[in-house]
Design an enzyme around this catalytic site. Structure first.
Site, PDB file in Angstrom:
ATOM      1  N   GLU A 142     -25.306  84.862  76.532  1.00 17.01           N
ATOM      2  CA  GLU A 142     -24.730  84.749  77.873  1.00 17.01           C
ATOM      3  C   GLU A 142     -24.099  83.360  78.044  1.00 17.01           C
ATOM      4  O   GLU A 142     -23.102  83.068  77.409  1.00 17.01           O
ATOM      5  CB  GLU A 142     -25.786  85.109  78.933  1.00 17.01           C
TER       6      GLU A 142
HETATM    7  C1  HEC Z   1     -22.763  87.193  80.452  1.00 21.79           C
HETATM    8  C2  HEC Z   1     -22.967  87.910  81.709  1.00 21.79           C
HETATM    9  C3  HEC Z   1     -23.984  87.390  82.688  1.00 21.79           C
HETATM   10  C4  HEC Z   1     -24.049  86.116  83.223  1.00 21.79           C
HETATM   11  C5  HEC Z   1     -23.182  84.917  82.931  1.00 21.79           C
HETATM   12  C6  HEC Z   1     -25.123  86.159  84.202  1.00 21.79           C
HETATM   13  N1  HEC Z   1     -25.668  87.421  84.261  1.00 21.79           N
HETATM   14 FE1  HEC Z   1     -27.107  88.057  85.523  1.00 21.79          FE
HETATM   15  N2  HEC Z   1     -27.192  89.827  84.581  1.00 21.79           N
HETATM   16  C7  HEC Z   1     -26.429  90.183  83.502  1.00 21.79           C
HETATM   17  C8  HEC Z   1     -26.986  91.367  82.863  1.00 21.79           C
HETATM   18  C9  HEC Z   1     -26.446  92.069  81.629  1.00 21.79           C
HETATM   19  C10 HEC Z   1     -28.128  91.725  83.616  1.00 21.79           C
HETATM   20  C11 HEC Z   1     -29.127  92.820  83.270  1.00 21.79           C
HETATM   21  C12 HEC Z   1     -29.980  92.186  82.180  1.00 21.79           C
HETATM   22  C13 HEC Z   1     -31.223  92.910  81.767  1.00 21.79           C
HETATM   23  O1  HEC Z   1     -31.617  93.900  82.364  1.00 21.79           O
HETATM   24  O2  HEC Z   1     -31.858  92.443  80.799  1.00 21.79           O
HETATM   25  C14 HEC Z   1     -28.223  90.738  84.697  1.00 21.79           C
HETATM   26  C15 HEC Z   1     -29.192  90.775  85.680  1.00 21.79           C
HETATM   27  C16 HEC Z   1     -29.324  89.811  86.670  1.00 21.79           C
HETATM   28  C17 HEC Z   1     -30.285  89.862  87.754  1.00 21.79           C
HETATM   29  C18 HEC Z   1     -31.264  90.982  88.047  1.00 21.79           C
HETATM   30  C19 HEC Z   1     -30.784  91.858  89.189  1.00 21.79           C
HETATM   31  C20 HEC Z   1     -31.714  93.003  89.496  1.00 21.79           C
HETATM   32  O3  HEC Z   1     -31.375  93.804  90.388  1.00 21.79           O
HETATM   33  O4  HEC Z   1     -32.776  93.138  88.886  1.00 21.79           O
HETATM   34  C21 HEC Z   1     -30.127  88.715  88.486  1.00 21.79           C
HETATM   35  C22 HEC Z   1     -30.900  88.291  89.711  1.00 21.79           C
HETATM   36  C23 HEC Z   1     -29.079  87.939  87.845  1.00 21.79           C
HETATM   37  N3  HEC Z   1     -28.594  88.636  86.756  1.00 21.79           N
HETATM   38  C24 HEC Z   1     -28.663  86.696  88.260  1.00 21.79           C
HETATM   39  C25 HEC Z   1     -27.833  85.860  87.498  1.00 21.79           C
HETATM   40  C26 HEC Z   1     -27.641  84.441  87.762  1.00 21.79           C
HETATM   41  C27 HEC Z   1     -28.288  83.670  88.885  1.00 21.79           C
HETATM   42  C28 HEC Z   1     -26.788  83.979  86.806  1.00 21.79           C
HETATM   43  C29 HEC Z   1     -26.306  82.562  86.596  1.00 21.79           C
HETATM   44  C30 HEC Z   1     -27.331  81.550  86.418  1.00 21.79           C
HETATM   45  C31 HEC Z   1     -26.433  85.120  85.973  1.00 21.79           C
HETATM   46  N4  HEC Z   1     -27.105  86.233  86.407  1.00 21.79           N
HETATM   47  C32 HEC Z   1     -25.527  85.063  84.930  1.00 21.79           C
HETATM   48  C33 HEC Z   1     -25.307  89.525  83.068  1.00 21.79           C
HETATM   49  C34 HEC Z   1     -25.015  88.185  83.331  1.00 21.79           C
END
Ligand code: HEC
Ligand code: HEC
Length: 348
Positions: A142
């Site tokens: 990521e």
């Molecule tokens: C490269 C793409 C990417 C980036 C950049 C990213 N995310 Fe995500 N995010 C995802 C993915 C894919 C999932 C699901 C992951 C899993 O289930 O393991 C996710 C899941 C989440 C969730 C869970 C939501 C739920 O309903 O359970 C949260 C909260 C979240 N991200 C916050 C953030 C925050 C805050 C940042 C920055 C610090 C961030 N993400 C950066 C791809 C990204």
């Protein structure tokens, strides 16, 4: 006489204590509490006592959420994979792709109403918003950033030290404060003003098709969507379920956390709010359209040993083409245009 003693006591106390807040001095007064209220239709919510929401904390969290400074090449922020106009999910990639162009194994998740979620991620692997924050920043697939490096950059920045001081009373950025600030911002991202909500409040009309779709959604012998994506409120019960997407899962979902055989292929039930905005669908982004999703529940699901009983005992082909389209029409009423246009959640 007693009052005079109290007055004297206050006087003595305040004249000795050098750190007593001076009126008008923002920093000394501390951050401004922000009371987040559950809107009409959503359940009560609890804010963790160790991270009370404040105006300054939320403002800092919002800036960080949109700042590529938290990524290894300073080119990717949270918002790259969580874009406001798509309900804070990623519209570009089926599987989220990080700064090095390496695709992960899952579709990005929409971000709203997270203050109510008992656990996060498709497998529930994070139990609060705070503890989820560092994972995407440090993950090699990521944002691929070294945490010490990110904190050094924040501490050397022209604006951040003052913002951390306003929010938390200290100029120095630490991983704990970073986690707290972003989590505070995320808790304010509330979506509860879709046409469905206005219909329930008596402020909007539904077409006949939308009403039929809503009824099919909760009819046990028809859509039975309500079984897991609870009608009204959050549109999920947050349960982990196997929906028969595969006979063999590459990604075993909840099993990765619990190591129970019975959790293989189970994923967190997502909310269906804003669902028309958040394609592609499912944990691996396999479906492009809502109709494909409904078709899956009607005829597409497979008899995995852990298939949820609600599906295992449902009749294949119980929905006609028109009925599937009615359900899709209802799902479109869950779009909250005010939420995706709300400046409070846009890039600062
Ligand atoms: C490269 C793409 C990417 C980036 C950049 C990213 N995310 Fe995500 N995010 C995802 C993915 C894919 C999932 C699901 C992951 C899993 O289930 O393991 C996710 C899941 C989440 C969730 C869970 C939501 C739920 O309903 O359970 C949260 C909260 C979240 N991200 C916050 C953030 C925050 C805050 C940042 C920055 C610090 C961030 N993400 C950066 C791809 C990204
Ligand atoms: C047995 C519980 C259950 C039932 C019944 C159910 N769902 Fe789901 N739904 C889930 C789970 C769990 C997921 C996530 C599955 C995954 O990605 O592996 C999901 C995912 C979805 C998604 C994709 C969400 C996203 O963010 O990618 C849509 C759309 C959806 N369901 C709509 C419906 C509709 C419409 C019905 C009724 C016809 C329905 N569901 C019935 C549990 C259920």
């Amino acid at each position: 006489m007693r009052n005079i003693w109290i007055l004297c006591a206050i006087f003595i106390f305040s004249s000795c204590a050098k750190d007593v807040p001076v009126p008008g001095d923002d920093v000394a007064q501390g951050p401004t509490p922000l009371n987040i209220q559950a809107p009409f239709g959503l359940p009560q919510l609890t804010i963790p006592q160790n991270n009370p929401t404040t105006l300054e904390g939320v403002a800092l969290g919002r800036k960080l959420f949109y700042d590529p400074i938290l990524s290894g090449n300073n080119a990717m922020s949270c918002s790259n994979c969580h874009a406001q106009n798509f309900g804070f999910t990623d519209h570009e990639n089926t599987l989220s792709t990080g700064i090095d162009g390496i695709a992960g194994t899952r579709n990005s998740m929409p971000l709203f109403n997270l203050a109510w979620a008992p656990a996060l991620l498709w497998d529930g692997g994070a139990t609060d918003l705070e503890s989820q924050v560092l994972a995407p920043i440090t993950s090699p697939i990521e944002m691929h950033e070294d945490l010490t490096n990110a904190l050094d950059e924040l501490n050397a920045h022209s604006e951040y030290p003052a913002l951390f001081e306003k929010a938390f009373g200290t100029k120095s950025a630490t991983s704990f404060l970073l986690m707290k600030a972003i989590a505070q911002f995320e808790r304010t991202m509330i979506s509860a003003d879709s046409r469905y909500d206005r219909y329930i409040r008596g402020d909007a009309q539904f077409s006949e098709q939308e009403i039929r779709g809503m009824n099919l959604f909760s009819d046990m012998n028809k859509g039975d969507c309500n079984h897991c994506h609870t009608l009204g409120g959050l549109f999920t019960d947050f349960g982990y379920r196997n929906t028969g997407l595969n006979l063999e899962y590459n990604d075993q979902g909840r099993f990765l956390i619990t190591l129970n055989e019975s959790d293989k292929g189970k994923f967190k039930t997502p909310s269906l709010r804003n669902i028309a905005l958040t394609a592609p669908y499912m944990h691996d982004g396999r479906f492009e359209t809502l109709l494909e999703c409904v078709q899956h529940y009607n005829t597409g699901f497979q008899q995995h040993p852990n298939l949820d009983p609600a599906l295992a005992f449902s009749v294949h082909g119980r929905l006609s083409q028109t009925e599937m389209e009615d359900i899709v029409a209802f799902l479109h009423t869950l779009t909250d245009s005010a939420f995706i246009a709300n400046q409070a959640f846009s890039a600062p």
